[in-house]
Design a protein around this motif. Structure first.
Motif, short mmCIF file in Angstrom:
data_model
loop_
_atom_site.label_atom_id
_atom_site.label_comp_id
_atom_site.label_asym_id
_atom_site.label_seq_id
_atom_site.Cartn_x
_atom_site.Cartn_y
_atom_site.Cartn_z
N GLU A 23 0.62 -1.24 0.03
CA GLU A 23 -0.10 0.07 -0.02
C GLU A 23 0.78 1.32 0.04
O GLU A 23 1.69 1.50 0.89
N ARG A 45 4.21 0.10 1.98
CA ARG A 45 4.23 -0.64 3.29
C ARG A 45 3.55 -1.95 3.15
O ARG A 45 2.41 -1.83 2.19
N ARG A 46 3.87 -3.05 3.78
CA ARG A 46 2.86 -4.37 3.77
C ARG A 46 3.43 -4.78 5.42
O ARG A 46 4.25 -4.48 5.62
N THR A 47 2.20 -5.18 5.85
CA THR A 47 2.22 -5.79 7.33
C THR A 47 2.71 -7.15 7.31
O THR A 47 2.21 -7.88 6.48
N ASP A 48 3.83 -7.16 8.19
CA ASP A 48 4.34 -8.58 8.57
C ASP A 48 4.79 -9.45 7.37
O ASP A 48 4.96 -10.57 7.50
N ALA A 83 8.08 -1.78 12.55
CA ALA A 83 7.00 -2.85 12.82
C ALA A 83 5.87 -2.24 13.25
O ALA A 83 5.86 -1.03 13.72
N PRO A 84 4.58 -2.86 12.63
CA PRO A 84 4.70 -4.23 11.76
C PRO A 84 5.04 -4.19 10.49
O PRO A 84 4.74 -5.29 9.61
N PHE A 85 5.43 -2.94 9.94
CA PHE A 85 5.47 -2.83 8.42
C PHE A 85 7.16 -3.04 7.86
O PHE A 85 7.82 -2.83 8.52
N ASP A 86 6.90 -3.60 6.74
CA ASP A 86 8.13 -3.57 5.92
C ASP A 86 7.90 -2.63 4.73
O ASP A 86 6.79 -2.56 4.32
N GLN A 87 8.84 -1.52 4.57
CA GLN A 87 8.42 -0.46 3.76
C GLN A 87 9.51 -0.25 2.64
O GLN A 87 10.67 -0.89 2.80
#
Length: 106
Positions: A23, A45-48, A83-87
């Motif tokens: 997103e 970003r995307r969570t986890d 955390a919790p996102f990788d960006q």
């Protein structure tokens, strides 16, 4: 095609390969990486889920178009985990091609 806040894009890096459901969550006009000012940066970003790692610079940020096709909207320049996102941080194709003599090949 320019990216937009809230848009869902794909990221295809060397380390984690293609990841969907990234997103776009913000755009900043100026920010700093490694002590150098950068302009017109977009963030996705995307969570986890790991999406970016060292050696992914230049990886495409794209959206699927039709069956089996894609439209590139940017190129990855840096990534990090909050955390919790990788960006992913990236420049849009329009910003890249605004530089003298630069064209993004597809």
């Amino acid at each position: 095609m320019a990216p937009a806040n809230g848009q869902i894009v794909w990221f295809s890096g060397r380390n984690y390969l293609a990841k969907c459901s990234v997103e776009i969550f913000t755009m900043q006009s100026t920010w700093v990486i490694d002590g150098r000012a950068r302009s017109n940066g977009w963030f996705g970003r995307r969570t986890d889920v790991n999406i970016a790692a060292p050696a992914d610079s230049g990886a495409p940020i794209y959206i699927p178009v039709g069956s089996g096709n894609a439209a590139i909207v940017g190129m990855h320049i840096a990534g990090f985990v909050v955390a919790p996102f990788d960006q992913t941080w990236f420049h849009s194709v329009g910003d890249i091609e605004s530089q003298p003599g630069v064209t993004v090949a597809f």
